[in-house]
Design an enzyme around this catalytic site. Sequence first.
Site, PDB file in Angstrom:
ATOM      1  NE  ARG A 120       0.655  14.390   2.034  1.00 53.38           N
ATOM      2  CZ  ARG A 120      -0.338  13.380   1.328  1.00 53.38           C
ATOM      3  NH1 ARG A 120      -1.082  13.882   0.288  1.00 53.38           N
ATOM      4  NH2 ARG A 120      -0.240  11.995   1.558  1.00 53.38           N
ATOM      5  CG  ASP A 309      -7.823   7.201   1.840  1.00 55.86           C
ATOM      6  OD1 ASP A 309      -7.179   8.059   2.692  1.00 55.86           O
ATOM      7  OD2 ASP A 309      -7.218   6.774   1.063  1.00 55.86           O
ATOM      8  CE  LYS A 336      -3.423   9.380   4.660  1.00 56.12           C
ATOM      9  NZ  LYS A 336      -2.988   8.381   3.746  1.00 56.12           N
TER      10      LYS A 336
END
Length: 435
Positions: A120, A309, A336
Site C-alpha cells: 500500500r 468500508d 486497501k
Amino acid sequence: MKAIVKPSSNLAGEINALSSKNYTTRYLLVGALAEGTSTIYYPAHSEDSDAMRRCIRDLGARVEEDDEKMTITGFGRHPLPVKELDVGNAGAVLRFLMSIAAFCPELTFVNNYPESLGKRPHDDLIDALQQMNVRIDHRNGKLPITIRGGHPVGGQIKISGKVSSQYLSSLLFMTPLLEEDSEIEVLDDLKSKVIVGQTLEVLEQAGIRVDASPDLMHFRVPGNQRYEARKYIVQGDYPGSAAILAAAAVTHSDVKVLRLEENSKQGERAVVDVLKAMGVPLSHKHGVVHIHGSGQLKAVEFDGDHFTDAVLAMVAASVFAEGTSRFYNVENLRYKECDRITDFLAELRKAGADVEERQSEIIVHGRPEGVEGGVEIDAHFDHRVIMALTVVGLRSKNGLIIRDAHHVAKSYPQYFDHLRSLGAHIDIAETGGNR
C-alpha cells in the site's frame, strides 16, 4: 484457515454489533496523546485495535483493561524513543502513527505483511511530513519506512486527499501538539470525508480545537494545545454489521442487530438506506436494525465514497438483485488491504456473479436466481473481502470455500460465530501455515 460456507436459506435471531474499530483506534490514540488517564468503555477487540494498543504501549502509554473498559495513561507529545514499531497489517494505525513518530529521533515501521500492507502507498503523507522538517527513508512510498524527526514544525502544509483520508487524519492528530499554528490545505479531492468527520468529532471530545472549512479542504490548527484525559464510550460498528445485514437481506430472515445508533457519524450508516432502496423490509429505531428478509432485491445506484468500508457487502447483496446495480466514486477501494475492485470482482466471477469494473466503479448485473458457487476462492488477505464473499456463499447453490479466512479477525474476529448463531451453515477448517 478455510471457511466452508454452505447454502443457508434462513437466518433468525439477534446479535450485538461489535464496537467500532474506527472509533476505538482513534480513542486509543487521543488517550495516548493526553497527559493524564483516559477511560474507554466497550473498546473493540480486533487485530487493528490490538495493533494500536500494542504500539501506544511501546511508545510509552500505560494501558490497563478489564471486560468493560480500558484505561490509558498517555505520554503527551513525548513518546519513548523506540527504534521499531510493528503495526501488523493495520494501514490506519500505520498512517496515524507515522505523524506521531515525527516526535521521535528515529523510528522504523517494519514490514511483516509484504503481500498486503507492504504493497500500500503512503507517498502523500510522506510528502506532507517532509514539509514539516521530518526526514523519511522509504521504498517508493512503501514499507519499511523510517521517520527521522524530533522537531517537526507547523506552518503551511499541503496534502493530497485523492487516495486516502487517513493521511489528513494523521496530520490532524499531530499538528495540535506543535509549537506553531498550522494551516492544512487538501489538494486534489478528499476521499471518505465522512471518516474525517469522525476524526474531528474525536478531537473535539478530547478538547482539541480545529477550525475546518465546510468542504473539509482547509483546516486551521492552533499550536501548543494539550489533549485532555477524558471518558469515551465506543458505539456499535456499522462497517462490520453491514455484512450481517447483507446476509439477512439475501436470505429469508428475521434478524436484529443491536447497538447501531441512528444518528451515528459513521458513513457506513448509509447501508440502511441502501438496503431500503433495494426493497429490503427493515426498521431502524432505538439503536436496533431489524430485517425481515425475503431474498427479493432491486438494483440500486449509490456513491460509494460515503460508505467505503461497507461497499463490498452491498455489492454482495446486489449480486442477487433484479437489474443492474452501480456503485461509483469508489477508486479508493483499490488502495486497501488488496485491490478491492479487481481482486474482489475476480472472486465474484469465480462464484458465478456477473460483474464489471471501471477505474472507480463496480457494476453488478444481478442474478435473482442465485449463483452456482461450488468453488474455492481467495480472500486476498482482506477482512472485507472475506465478509462479503461469505454473503455470496450463503445464497449460492453449492456454497463457497474461502481460503485464508482467518484474516477476518482484522476487524471482526467473531464474524463467523455471529453468523452461525443466526443459523448460517459455516464450517471452519484449520489448514496450517497461515499466510
